[in-house]
Design a protein around this motif. Structure first.
Motif, PDB file in Angstrom:
ATOM      1  N   CYS A   1       1.593  -1.228   0.314  1.00  0.00           N
ATOM      2  CA  CYS A   1      -0.080  -0.012  -0.167  1.00  0.00           C
ATOM      3  C   CYS A   1       0.759   1.205   0.419  1.00  0.00           C
ATOM      4  CB  CYS A   1      -0.965  -0.075   1.054  1.00  0.00           C
ATOM      5  SG  CYS A   1      -0.041   0.392   2.887  1.00  0.00           S
ATOM      6  N   SER A   2       1.894   0.901  -0.848  1.00  0.00           N
ATOM      7  CA  SER A   2       2.744   2.263  -0.784  1.00  0.00           C
ATOM      8  C   SER A   2       2.955   3.448  -1.776  1.00  0.00           C
ATOM      9  CB  SER A   2       4.810   1.687  -0.814  1.00  0.00           C
ATOM     10  OG  SER A   2       4.323   1.241  -1.894  1.00  0.00           O
ATOM     11  N   ALA A   3       1.761   3.497  -2.140  1.00  0.00           N
ATOM     12  CA  ALA A   3       1.422   4.402  -3.149  1.00  0.00           C
ATOM     13  C   ALA A   3       0.702   4.795  -2.706  1.00  0.00           C
ATOM     14  CB  ALA A   3       0.839   3.286  -4.766  1.00  0.00           C
ATOM     15  N   TYR A   4      -0.465   4.849  -1.221  1.00  0.00           N
ATOM     16  CA  TYR A   4      -1.022   6.134  -0.784  1.00  0.00           C
ATOM     17  C   TYR A   4      -0.831   6.360   0.657  1.00  0.00           C
ATOM     18  CZ  TYR A   4      -3.826   4.098  -5.327  1.00  0.00           C
ATOM     19  OH  TYR A   4      -4.182   3.115  -6.967  1.00  0.00           O
ATOM     20  N   SER A   5      -1.117   6.938   0.906  1.00  0.00           N
ATOM     21  CA  SER A   5      -2.003   7.229   2.330  1.00  0.00           C
ATOM     22  C   SER A   5      -2.694   5.879   3.121  1.00  0.00           C
ATOM     23  CB  SER A   5      -2.166   8.249   2.142  1.00  0.00           C
ATOM     24  OG  SER A   5      -1.472   8.890   4.272  1.00  0.00           O
ATOM     25  N   CYS A   6      -1.764   5.207   4.077  1.00  0.00           N
ATOM     26  CA  CYS A   6      -2.580   3.772   4.146  1.00  0.00           C
ATOM     27  C   CYS A   6      -2.070   4.220   6.245  1.00  0.00           C
ATOM     28  CB  CYS A   6      -1.513   2.697   3.967  1.00  0.00           C
ATOM     29  SG  CYS A   6      -1.153   2.495   2.072  1.00  0.00           S
ATOM     30  N   SER A   7      -3.305   3.664   6.967  1.00  0.00           N
ATOM     31  CA  SER A   7      -3.928   4.009   8.293  1.00  0.00           C
ATOM     32  C   SER A   7      -4.554   2.968   8.808  1.00  0.00           C
ATOM     33  CB  SER A   7      -3.549   5.300   8.637  1.00  0.00           C
ATOM     34  OG  SER A   7      -5.601   5.768   7.948  1.00  0.00           O
ATOM     35  N   GLN A   8      -4.678   3.205   9.987  1.00  0.00           N
ATOM     36  CA  GLN A   8      -5.281   2.212  11.072  1.00  0.00           C
ATOM     37  C   GLN A   8      -5.525   1.147  10.683  1.00  0.00           C
ATOM     38  OE1 GLN A   8      -9.931   4.433  10.129  1.00  0.00           O
ATOM     39  NE2 GLN A   8      -7.901   5.900   8.541  1.00  0.00           N
ATOM     40  N   PRO A   9      -4.415   0.037  11.032  1.00  0.00           N
ATOM     41  CA  PRO A   9      -4.321  -1.553  10.890  1.00  0.00           C
ATOM     42  C   PRO A   9      -5.314  -2.196  11.750  1.00  0.00           C
ATOM     43  CG  PRO A   9      -1.989  -0.256  11.767  1.00  0.00           C
ATOM     44  CD  PRO A   9      -2.866   1.046  11.178  1.00  0.00           C
TER      45      PRO A   9
END
Length: 367
Positions: free
Chosen positions: A152-160
């Motif tokens: 998911c490095s191409a986007y802003s990823c959060s809340q795992p």
């Protein structure tokens, strides 16, 4: 899946909560006022977790703890620089404390922006923080402190959110860089190297995904519509809103067994039973977390006076005080069967010799 541990406190046997009633009905109203905590059984008590291996107290603020279902591993963040030998600067970092060995291990140096989470087996920890202009999730193998790559490095990823063995991770992706602007909830299978889309939302407000221990269910919220929904991985279907029509709700947590969804509505907390479609009302409290079996609810009473954190047995309606000093906690703060609860506090009289003047992480054991 997390284990369904049982315990006995003051002679009371505890078992997993059974469920039975009709869709969206409120089946029980339990008293909101906490009763006095029972006498702590032998072996019970509270201890500070944010310490070095030799027991030296941390020299920086610690917070944001999560616990494995068996209570062995606790993950938290801290700005202390004396918890491990490889930490020399007061930069906030994620740590895992092994309660069996008494060892504290530092993980990567990505500064966490929210409470880290840990798989039930204690093998993996995940957290997210600012990475240049985006959000980045870091997933670490605890034993080696090695980062596991996420797609998911191409986007802003959060809340795992991690399932029991760390094979499945649910998270939110903000697609603000690409039209249409919005948020996507995904589940990634780290063994099969596959991804599944849980939901696509037309806004970037927090989705708060929460995955079950077996990776089958993901609860999430559509914060704009103020709905809580449940995705079933077996057929890719979404059910809900679990709170019913025309009711505003915010997600707290999905229990590890996938059987209960805790949500807030107004000043009250509800525990939704997935199998029966019923909701148990706990009035005038803010639900904080639920144990893996779905039986024990950690909540913060509303109003002033009294304890700051209380653990309720949803079957019997009895309460136990977790902290009568100012304290807070997050999701994944309760071990299986309500045996252990982790929390943070700046109070200096929870344990003896607390002289650092910092926020510390504590765990209360009920036996």
């Amino acid at each position: 899946m997390r284990g369904h541990a049982r315990r006995s406190v003051s002679g009371r046997g505890r078992r997993a909560l059974s469920a039975a009633v009709a869709v969206c009905a409120v089946t029980a109203v339990l008293p909101a006022t906490a009763t006095a905590a029972p006498a702590i059984a032998s072996g019970a008590g509270v201890e500070r977790i944010s310490v070095a291996a030799d027991g030296t107290q941390g020299d920086g603020d610690s917070a944001g703890a999560s616990i494995t279902s068996d209570g062995r591993h606790i993950v938290f963040s801290s700005a202390a620089k004396n918890l491990t030998a490889d930490t020399t600067t007061a930069t906030e970092r994620v740590y895992v404390r092994d309660q069996r060995t008494g060892q504290t291990k530092g993980l990567g140096f990505l500064t966490p922006s929210h409470s880290p989470v840990i798989s039930d087996d204690g093998e993996y920890a995940a957290y997210y923080g600012r990475w240049f202009n985006d959000w980045r999730i870091r997933l670490d193998q605890v034993a080696t402190a090695r980062e596991i790559s996420l797609d998911c490095s191409a986007y802003s990823c959060s809340q795992p959110s991690l399932n029991a063995d760390g094979r499945h991770i649910a998270y939110a992706i903000t697609t603000s860089k690409l039209p249409p602007i919005g948020q996507r909830v995904e589940v990634q299978d780290l063994n099969a190297h596959t991804k599944e889309i849980v939901a696509e939302l037309d806004h970037t407000m927090s989705a708060r995904p929460s995955i079950s221990g077996d990776g089958r269910f993901v609860a999430y919220q559509d914060a704009l519509a103020q709905d809580v929904l449940l995705w079933d991985r077996t057929d890719g279907t979404v059910s809900g809103p679990v709170e019913g029509a025309s009711v505003a709700a915010a997600l707290v947590q999905l229990s590890d067994d996938g059987g209960k969804v805790v949500y807030l509505s107004g000043s009250d907390t509800y525990v939704h039973d997935v199998a029966s479609g019923t909701a148990q009302l706990v009035p005038d409290v803010r639900g904080v977390a639920i144990d893996p079996t779905g039986r024990y609810l950690l909540y913060a009473p509303r109003g002033t006076g009294g304890p700051s954190l209380v653990l309720r047995d949803l079957r019997t309606g009895t309460d136990e005080t977790v902290s009568d000093q100012p304290a807070s906690a997050g999701t994944d703060a309760v071990g299986a069967g309500g045996r252990d609860v982790v929390f943070q506090s700046t109070a200096d009289d929870i344990v003896p010799d607390d002289t650092n003047g910092k926020s510390d992480v504590f765990v209360r054991h009920y036996y």
